[in-house]
Design a protein around this motif. Structure first.
Motif, PDB file in Angstrom:
ATOM      1  N   UNK A 338       0.797  -1.239   0.000  1.00 56.51           N
ATOM      2  CA  UNK A 338       0.000   0.000   0.000  1.00 56.51           C
ATOM      3  C   UNK A 338       0.825   1.282   0.000  1.00 56.51           C
ATOM      4  N   UNK A 339       2.127   1.170  -0.298  1.00 51.71           N
ATOM      5  CA  UNK A 339       2.970   2.381  -0.318  1.00 51.71           C
ATOM      6  C   UNK A 339       3.374   2.727  -1.750  1.00 51.71           C
ATOM      7  N   UNK A 340       3.112   3.952  -2.138  1.00 52.26           N
ATOM      8  CA  UNK A 340       3.563   4.381  -3.470  1.00 52.26           C
ATOM      9  C   UNK A 340       4.906   5.083  -3.300  1.00 52.26           C
ATOM     10  N   UNK A 341       5.947   4.479  -3.861  1.00 55.60           N
ATOM     11  CA  UNK A 341       7.268   5.123  -3.777  1.00 55.60           C
ATOM     12  C   UNK A 341       7.698   5.540  -5.180  1.00 55.60           C
ATOM     13  N   UNK A 342       8.527   6.561  -5.256  1.00 54.96           N
ATOM     14  CA  UNK A 342       9.071   7.065  -6.536  1.00 54.96           C
ATOM     15  C   UNK A 342       7.984   7.456  -7.531  1.00 54.96           C
ATOM     16  N   UNK A 343       6.925   8.123  -7.037  1.00 56.80           N
ATOM     17  CA  UNK A 343       5.892   8.592  -7.949  1.00 56.80           C
ATOM     18  C   UNK A 343       6.412   9.809  -8.716  1.00 56.80           C
ATOM     19  N   UNK A 344       6.132   9.849 -10.005  1.00 54.44           N
ATOM     20  CA  UNK A 344       6.517  11.014 -10.820  1.00 54.44           C
ATOM     21  C   UNK A 344       5.247  11.818 -11.076  1.00 54.44           C
ATOM     22  N   UNK A 345       5.243  13.070 -10.634  1.00 46.80           N
ATOM     23  CA  UNK A 345       4.045  13.900 -10.778  1.00 46.80           C
ATOM     24  C   UNK A 345       4.424  15.251 -11.345  1.00 46.80           C
ATOM     25  N   UNK A 346       3.824  15.586 -12.470  1.00 48.09           N
ATOM     26  CA  UNK A 346       4.119  16.868 -13.116  1.00 48.09           C
ATOM     27  C   UNK A 346       3.130  17.898 -12.549  1.00 48.09           C
ATOM     28  N   UNK A 347       3.606  19.062 -12.100  1.00 52.03           N
ATOM     29  CA  UNK A 347       2.684  20.076 -11.564  1.00 52.03           C
ATOM     30  C   UNK A 347       1.564  20.399 -12.574  1.00 52.03           C
ATOM     31  N   UNK A 348       0.338  20.631 -12.048  1.00 55.25           N
ATOM     32  CA  UNK A 348      -0.858  20.744 -12.901  1.00 55.25           C
ATOM     33  C   UNK A 348      -0.717  21.772 -14.023  1.00 55.25           C
ATOM     34  N   UNK A 349      -0.159  22.933 -13.714  1.00 54.61           N
ATOM     35  CA  UNK A 349      -0.104  24.001 -14.726  1.00 54.61           C
ATOM     36  C   UNK A 349       0.837  23.605 -15.884  1.00 54.61           C
ATOM     37  N   UNK A 350       1.963  23.003 -15.508  1.00 51.13           N
ATOM     38  CA  UNK A 350       2.917  22.548 -16.543  1.00 51.13           C
ATOM     39  C   UNK A 350       2.277  21.428 -17.360  1.00 51.13           C
ATOM     40  N   UNK A 351       1.590  20.528 -16.645  1.00 54.98           N
ATOM     41  CA  UNK A 351       0.960  19.390 -17.331  1.00 54.98           C
ATOM     42  C   UNK A 351      -0.075  19.868 -18.344  1.00 54.98           C
ATOM     43  N   UNK A 352      -0.822  20.911 -17.985  1.00 53.44           N
ATOM     44  CA  UNK A 352      -1.876  21.388 -18.886  1.00 53.44           C
ATOM     45  C   UNK A 352      -1.270  21.932 -20.191  1.00 53.44           C
ATOM     46  N   UNK A 353      -0.227  22.747 -20.069  1.00 53.38           N
ATOM     47  CA  UNK A 353       0.399  23.298 -21.287  1.00 53.38           C
ATOM     48  C   UNK A 353       1.102  22.193 -22.078  1.00 53.38           C
ATOM     49  N   UNK A 354       1.740  21.256 -21.359  1.00 50.06           N
ATOM     50  CA  UNK A 354       2.431  20.159 -22.056  1.00 50.06           C
ATOM     51  C   UNK A 354       1.420  19.291 -22.796  1.00 50.06           C
ATOM     52  N   UNK A 355       0.221  19.173 -22.206  1.00 45.47           N
ATOM     53  CA  UNK A 355      -0.834  18.361 -22.858  1.00 45.47           C
ATOM     54  C   UNK A 355      -1.242  18.967 -24.201  1.00 45.47           C
ATOM     55  N   UNK A 356      -1.236  20.319 -24.285  1.00 44.57           N
ATOM     56  CA  UNK A 356      -1.550  20.977 -25.573  1.00 44.57           C
ATOM     57  C   UNK A 356      -0.537  20.537 -26.618  1.00 44.57           C
ATOM     58  N   UNK A 357       0.753  20.580 -26.203  1.00 45.86           N
ATOM     59  CA  UNK A 357       1.819  20.220 -27.142  1.00 45.86           C
ATOM     60  C   UNK A 357       1.674  18.754 -27.547  1.00 45.86           C
ATOM     61  N   UNK A 358       1.361  17.904 -26.567  1.00 42.41           N
ATOM     62  CA  UNK A 358       1.214  16.469 -26.863  1.00 42.41           C
ATOM     63  C   UNK A 358       0.011  16.221 -27.764  1.00 42.41           C
ATOM     64  N   UNK A 359      -1.094  16.924 -27.515  1.00 42.28           N
ATOM     65  CA  UNK A 359      -2.257  16.616 -28.339  1.00 42.28           C
ATOM     66  C   UNK A 359      -2.031  17.109 -29.768  1.00 42.28           C
ATOM     67  N   UNK A 360      -1.296  18.212 -29.945  1.00 39.89           N
ATOM     68  CA  UNK A 360      -0.920  18.620 -31.318  1.00 39.89           C
ATOM     69  C   UNK A 360      -0.096  17.510 -31.970  1.00 39.89           C
TER      70      UNK A 360
END
Ligand code: 13P
Ligand code: SF4
Length: 372
Positions: A338-360
């Motif tokens: 039940x322990x999540x170790x080494x989770x990679x999480x991109x901050x929401x604001x960066x993720x939103x702009x990066x998602x635009x680039x990815x969806x293009x």
């Protein structure tokens, strides 16, 4: 949440076989909650556990599709970031060793790219005349930068259509961090070397004069992959002198000279496909990472195909190599407790702009697949 029986250090005193046996058990125990992605460059002891294997583009698609609660990415940091951007907040993306980075990705950062944009704006208006394109081998905030500035990203599988799209948007492109992928791709699209300039990010104004900036159609960031830059034109010449009928195939992160001398140039999945579809008995010289080349050698031996590595010295990707059975066992055992170790999480604001680039990027890729 309970404590694992072993401490972090104790996992690293287990040998590979003990780890592998335990990973098999944990995979069964975690069932559908767990989805393991494995890049082609992963070592076999880890690669065998992947639910899906692929190049970085294929793995992005797979990450976007899975419903699993835990996504363990056997690859490098930028790949886990992409997976986090493409999955839902209730899904956790885990990188077994957080130190598994990419030395090429580290050659560009937001501060240096922003500085480049500011420098360019003293000569031209980059938001009007330059499309920024980042290779997927880059940090999430650089993908966000591209998303915010009308640009996108590419992988080595779709660099052709992406660069062609980018040049259709504005008169110039800024391609980072890999100068070789940028140069090889633009040249294959018919852009002469004289229309390209290298942006040396360690120098003021990228080491270019205002005239050089105005004249360049393609600005290439001065980054490279330390693994792929080991392949040299002379390796191709020596091999073909010995085996004139051999086929030479290179990843586009290899330098211009190697890619020009190669019979085929393409991503890791392209390399696999080309060797797979070749006639029995074909001899191949391959310019990409050693774990993949060794696997192909084994896989096609039965068909009498000879697959050889291009460089005379061993050169595997040391960061891909960091993911070992010990790290994989450590993260899986923690998940089972039940322990999540080494989770990679991109901050929401960066993720939103990066998602635009990815969806293009996904739109461009799909449009080009339909057109072919
Ligand atoms: P692919 O996009 O071909 O998977 O390559 C990723 C990479 O890091 C090559 O060095
Ligand atoms: Fe980065 Fe090169 Fe390793 Fe690919 S092979 S992950 S580009 S260092």
């Amino acid at each position: 949440m309970t404590k694992t029986a072993l401490t972090f250090q104790q996992y690293f005193s287990l040998d590979d076989d003990a780890c592998i046996a335990k990973i098999h058990e944990l995979k069964k125990q975690l069932g559908n909650e767990l989805f393991i992605l494995g890049h082609y460059y992963q070592r076999d002891e880890v690669y065998q556990f992947a639910d899906v294997t692929g190049d970085s583009l294929q793995l992005s698609f797979s990450a976007a599709k899975t419903d699993a609660k835990y996504i363990v990415f056997c690859g490098v940091h930028f790949m886990a970031e992409v997976a986090d951007i493409l999955t839902r907040p209730n899904q956790a993306v885990i990188l077994p060793d957080l130190a598994a980075g990419c030395s090429m990705a580290d050659m560009a950062n937001l501060r240096a790219v922003q500085q480049c944009w500011d420098d360019l704006s003293t000569v031209i208006d980059p938001d009007v005349s330059v499309t920024p394109v980042t290779y997927v081998n880059s940090a999430a905030d650089l993908k966000a930068f591209c998303g915010d500035h009308g640009g996108t990203l590419c992988t080595s599988s779709n660099a052709g259509p992406v660069v062609s799209w980018a040049l259709g948007q504005r008169e110039k492109i800024l391609f980072f961090p890999d100068q070789h992928l940028g140069r090889n791709t633009a040249y294959a699209l018919g852009i002469p070397l004289s229309d390209m300039a290298v942006w040396d990010y360690k120098k003021p104004m990228g080491g270019l004069t205002p005239d050089q900036i105005r004249q360049a159609k393609v600005l290439l960031w001065d980054g490279y992959c330390s693994v792929h830059q080991r392949f040299k034109g002379e390796h191709v010449d020596a091999y073909l002198a010995k085996y004139p009928d051999a086929q030479v195939i290179a990843h586009p992160e290899a330098c211009f000279e190697v890619c020009q001398k190669a019979h085929h140039v393409g991503s890791t999945s392209y390399i696999i496909e080309k060797i797979k579809e070749s006639a029995p008995g074909t001899r191949w010289l391959v310019a990409t990472e050693l774990n993949l080349v060794n696997r192909l050698q084994e896989q096609f031996r039965a068909e009498n195909k000879v697959v050889e590595f291009m460089a005379p010295t061993v050169c595997m990707c040391s960061t891909m190599f960091r993911t070992d059975p010990q790290h994989l066992l450590w993260v899986l055992d923690n998940l089972a407790h039940g322990n999540i170790v080494n989770r990679v999480q991109v901050p929401a604001k960066i993720a939103e702009s990066a998602r635009h680039a990815l969806s293009r990027m996904f739109d461009i890729t799909q449009a080009s697949t339909k057109a072919n």
